[in-house]
Motif scaffolding. Sequence first.
Motif, PDB file in Angstrom:
ATOM      1  N   UNK A   4       0.856  -1.187   0.000  1.00 19.89           N
ATOM      2  CA  UNK A   4       0.000   0.000   0.000  1.00 19.89           C
ATOM      3  C   UNK A   4       0.895   1.241   0.000  1.00 19.89           C
ATOM      4  N   UNK A   5       0.329   2.346  -0.444  1.00 19.57           N
ATOM      5  CA  UNK A   5       1.052   3.611  -0.349  1.00 19.57           C
ATOM      6  C   UNK A   5       0.822   4.268   1.006  1.00 19.57           C
ATOM      7  N   UNK A   6      -0.331   3.929   1.625  1.00 21.62           N
ATOM      8  CA  UNK A   6      -0.673   4.604   2.883  1.00 21.62           C
ATOM      9  C   UNK A   6      -1.115   6.041   2.635  1.00 21.62           C
ATOM     10  N   UNK A   7      -1.629   6.303   1.424  1.00 21.33           N
ATOM     11  CA  UNK A   7      -2.029   7.694   1.100  1.00 21.33           C
ATOM     12  C   UNK A   7      -3.389   7.700   0.396  1.00 21.33           C
ATOM     13  N   UNK A   8      -4.175   8.696   0.756  1.00 18.17           N
ATOM     14  CA  UNK A   8      -5.455   8.919   0.078  1.00 18.17           C
ATOM     15  C   UNK A   8      -5.387  10.268  -0.612  1.00 18.17           C
ATOM     16  N   UNK A   9      -6.054  10.359  -1.753  1.00 18.70           N
ATOM     17  CA  UNK A   9      -6.251  11.680  -2.362  1.00 18.70           C
ATOM     18  C   UNK A   9      -7.646  12.141  -1.966  1.00 18.70           C
ATOM     19  N   UNK A  10      -7.725  13.272  -1.265  1.00 21.12           N
ATOM     20  CA  UNK A  10      -9.040  13.799  -0.880  1.00 21.12           C
ATOM     21  C   UNK A  10      -9.388  14.986  -1.772  1.00 21.12           C
ATOM     22  N   UNK A  11     -10.639  14.993  -2.243  1.00 21.55           N
ATOM     23  CA  UNK A  11     -11.078  16.046  -3.162  1.00 21.55           C
ATOM     24  C   UNK A  11     -12.346  16.665  -2.600  1.00 21.55           C
ATOM     25  N   UNK A  12     -12.322  17.975  -2.427  1.00 21.26           N
ATOM     26  CA  UNK A  12     -13.527  18.692  -1.992  1.00 21.26           C
ATOM     27  C   UNK A  12     -13.998  19.547  -3.167  1.00 21.26           C
ATOM     28  N   UNK A  13     -15.012  19.070  -3.846  1.00 21.89           N
ATOM     29  CA  UNK A  13     -15.449  19.757  -5.076  1.00 21.89           C
ATOM     30  C   UNK A  13     -16.147  21.075  -4.761  1.00 21.89           C
ATOM     31  N   UNK A  14     -16.753  21.198  -3.596  1.00 22.27           N
ATOM     32  CA  UNK A  14     -17.439  22.460  -3.254  1.00 22.27           C
ATOM     33  C   UNK A  14     -16.425  23.587  -3.147  1.00 22.27           C
ATOM     34  N   UNK A  15     -15.276  23.286  -2.536  1.00 26.05           N
ATOM     35  CA  UNK A  15     -14.256  24.335  -2.355  1.00 26.05           C
ATOM     36  C   UNK A  15     -13.226  24.337  -3.466  1.00 26.05           C
ATOM     37  N   UNK A  16     -13.287  23.345  -4.315  1.00 27.10           N
ATOM     38  CA  UNK A  16     -12.293  23.252  -5.383  1.00 27.10           C
ATOM     39  C   UNK A  16     -10.909  22.929  -4.856  1.00 27.10           C
ATOM     40  N   UNK A  17     -10.836  22.183  -3.756  1.00 24.44           N
ATOM     41  CA  UNK A  17      -9.531  21.908  -3.122  1.00 24.44           C
ATOM     42  C   UNK A  17      -9.224  20.405  -3.140  1.00 24.44           C
ATOM     43  N   UNK A  18      -7.930  20.092  -3.235  1.00 20.57           N
ATOM     44  CA  UNK A  18      -7.517  18.689  -3.108  1.00 20.57           C
ATOM     45  C   UNK A  18      -6.393  18.608  -2.077  1.00 20.57           C
ATOM     46  N   UNK A  19      -6.299  17.452  -1.423  1.00 23.44           N
ATOM     47  CA  UNK A  19      -5.199  17.282  -0.468  1.00 23.44           C
ATOM     48  C   UNK A  19      -4.802  15.810  -0.412  1.00 23.44           C
ATOM     49  N   UNK A  20      -3.594  15.575   0.039  1.00 27.75           N
ATOM     50  CA  UNK A  20      -3.126  14.193   0.176  1.00 27.75           C
ATOM     51  C   UNK A  20      -2.998  13.900   1.664  1.00 27.75           C
ATOM     52  N   UNK A  21      -3.650  12.827   2.114  1.00 26.23           N
ATOM     53  CA  UNK A  21      -3.595  12.517   3.544  1.00 26.23           C
ATOM     54  C   UNK A  21      -3.110  11.082   3.753  1.00 26.23           C
ATOM     55  N   UNK A  22      -2.512  10.848   4.907  1.00 30.58           N
ATOM     56  CA  UNK A  22      -2.020   9.500   5.222  1.00 30.58           C
ATOM     57  C   UNK A  22      -3.160   8.622   5.736  1.00 30.58           C
ATOM     58  N   UNK A  23      -3.052   7.320   5.472  1.00 27.75           N
ATOM     59  CA  UNK A  23      -4.000   6.369   6.066  1.00 27.75           C
ATOM     60  C   UNK A  23      -3.242   5.546   7.086  1.00 27.75           C
ATOM     61  N   UNK A  24      -3.891   5.327   8.203  1.00 28.99           N
ATOM     62  CA  UNK A  24      -3.324   4.524   9.271  1.00 28.99           C
ATOM     63  C   UNK A  24      -3.009   3.113   8.749  1.00 28.99           C
TER      64      UNK A  24
END
Length: 608
Positions: A4-24
Motif C-alpha cells: 500500500x502507499x498509505x495515502x489517500x487523495x481527498x477532493x472537496x469539489x465544493x471548495x475546489x480543493x484537493x489534499x493528500x492525507x495519510x492512512x493509518x
Amino acid sequence: MEGWWGRLLRVDLSRGKTSIVDVDKKILLDYMGGRGLAIRLLWDFNPPGVDPLSPYNTLVIASGPLSGLPLPSSGKLVVTSKSPLTNGYGDGNIGSMASHHLKRAGFDAIVIQGKAKKPVYLYIENDKVSINPADDLWGLDSFGVEDKLVREHGKNVGILTIGPAGEKMVRYATVVSQKGRSGGRPGIGAVMGSKNLKAVVIKGTLQPPVHDIESLRKTAEEAYKKIMEAEGYDYWVRQGTMATIVWSQQNSVLPTMNFREGVWEEYEGISGDLMEKLKVERRACPYCNMGCGNVIKDELDELSELDYENVAMLGSNILLGDLRKVADINKLADKYGLDTISLGNSIGFLMEASEKGLVRERVEWGDYKVVRELTEDVAFRRGLGGFLAEGVMRMSTALGGEALEFAMHVKGLEISAYDCHAAPAMALAYGTSPIGAHHKDAWIISYEVRTDRLGYTREKVERLVYLQDVRGGMFESLTVCRLPWVELGLDLDYYLKMLSHVTGIEWSWGMIREVANRIYTLIRAFWIREFDGWSKYYDYPPARWFKHPLTKGPYKGVKLDPAKYEQMLQEYYALRGWDSNGVPKPETLSKLGLTFVEDTLKRVGVLV
Ligand code: PTT
Ligand code: SF4
C-alpha cells in the motif's frame, strides 16, 4: 509500507480543493483495500442518514494491494458510495486501465466529497492534481467523453466517466470505462452526476511498493501458465460469460418474463454459440490473459461488448430474442451509463404491469422499437423514462398492491440474472448480498446445481458464507478479477502467495476470512445506520418466488418455502455472529475490532 502507499487523495469539489492525507497502517491491514477500505472510509466520512445525491455523500474509488502489478487479472478497481437506488451501501467493480494508473499514481483510494458549481473533471498525474472545467464534456455520452479526453491527454491514461444517465441522476446510472466496462450498479454514476463530476482521468507512473519482487514474478508467471493450461481455457476464450445462457436454460434459472419462469423456448437466439458466430473482436482488462470482452456488431452495425447478465436481462427477461437487437440496447446502456441489469428489470416490470393493466401505457413483451425508445428516455428522464429511471422498488411502491409481488429486487437493487424459484441458496445469496440483489458475492447457484438443487441445508449456508468471504471479501478488497478462480479453477493459494510476496506478511486463510467477516459486519452496520427501522425482512427475496410456482421446465410447480428460507437465514446470521434480526452482536463487534459502531447501533435502537 509494502503493498500500500498509505495515502489517500481527498477532493472537496465544493471548495475546489484537493489534499493528500495519510492512512493509518492498521486500517489498511484490517480492511485490505478496495471494498474493505471504502466501507471504512464511508463509515468515517459520511454523515449518518445523508441524502445519497447531496454534496455530503462521499464517493470512494479504491484499488487494492495487488493492483497496478503484472499479476493475473489484477486490473480492477472498486467504485463505492451510499446508493441513491437502495439508500444503503453500494459498490461496483470495473476492469480498466484506471486501476493500473490509480495505483501507480501513488494512492490507495480517491475520496471525493462536495459538489462543483459547474461541470468538472478530475485530472491526476501522480501528485499533480487539478479540477478542470468539463462544460464541453457535459451532455456527451461515455464513448464521446472517452474520445475527447484521449485527444486531450493521450492514450496512456485511465478514464472513468459517466454518460447522460449519470448527469440526470438515474438511480441505476453507472461509471463507464473503455467503451464497454461499466460498474457501480447501485447508482454510483448518479452520485458522480450529483457532484457535477463528469470524469476522472488518471496517469500514474510510479512503481508500487513490493516486498519480494522476484518471488512475486515467479508466482505470477506460474499462475498465468496454469490459467492458459486449464481445461476449458479455449472454450472460455471463445464464449466467456456468454456460455452461461445455455447453462441457465438447461438448469432452469434463465430469467424469463420478469423472472416468471426459468426457461425460454427461444434462448438460442441470444446464446453464446450464436455470439461466437457474430464475434468480431475480443477485449481484455489490464493484465488479463483470459480476456472475456466479446464484441459483436449490433443491429446498427456498431460495436457492442456482451456479457451474460446484459444479454439475459435485456433478452429473455423481456422476451427480446434477437442477439443483434439485444446488443444494440446493451451498447446504448454503455454509452448512456445505465446498468443493464436494473434496466432489464425495470422494463420487464413495466411490461408486466402493462400486461396486467396496472399502467395506462401498452408496452408489449419483446417490442424492440419500444425498448429502444424507452432506454433513451430513461437516460434523459423523458416521459415514461422518468418513471423507469427510479428503479423497480420505487416504481412498485408507486403502483402498490399486486405490483409489489412482482417487483424483483432486494433492498432496492434489482436482481441479477438467475431465477431462484428452484434455487433456495441462491435466493439467500441475493437476500444477504451486501449491496442488494447481486450475484457477485456468492454465485452459489453453480454449487446448488451440482449438488443438492432443492435442499435448504446448513451445508449450503456454510458454503454461502465461505463464498462471500472469498469473493466479496477477498477479491473485492484485493480488487482482482475472480474469474481465473471461478471459471478456470486457478488455485486460491496463488492469491495468498502473491499477497504475501507483495506485503511481506505471511497471510493465512484465517486472516483473510477475519478481514472478510469484518467487512461484511461493518457493511451490515452501515445499512442499519442508514435505514429507518431495520428489519430482517430486508434480507428476504421478492414475494414472486414464494407465491407463484414455475409453470414450465424441469422444475415446474416449484417455489420457495418461506419457513425453510427463514431457517437458512437464521443459520446465516448465527455463522456471521449476528442476532436473529440480522444485527451484529456486541461480542462479534468486539472480536472484529468494530466496537466503534456500537453506540450508533444503540442510538438507532437495535442494540440495548
Ligand atoms: C456487474 C454487473 C455485471 S456482472 C454485468 S455482466 W457479469 C453487467 N455488465 C454491464 C455492462 O457491461 N454494461 C452496463 N451498462 N451495465 C452492466 N451491468 C452489469 O454489471 C465485468 C466482469 C463480469 S461480467 C463479471 S460477472 C465479473 N465481475 C467481477 C466482480 O464483480 N468482482 C471481481 N473482483 N471480479 C469480477 N470479474 C468479472 O468482471 P458491477 P467489468 Mg462490472 C459492459 O460492474 O457494478 O460490479 O456489476 O465490471 O469491468 O465490466 O467486468 O456476467
Ligand atoms: Fe476482465 Fe474478463 Fe479478464 Fe476478468 S476475465 S479480468 S472480467 S477480461
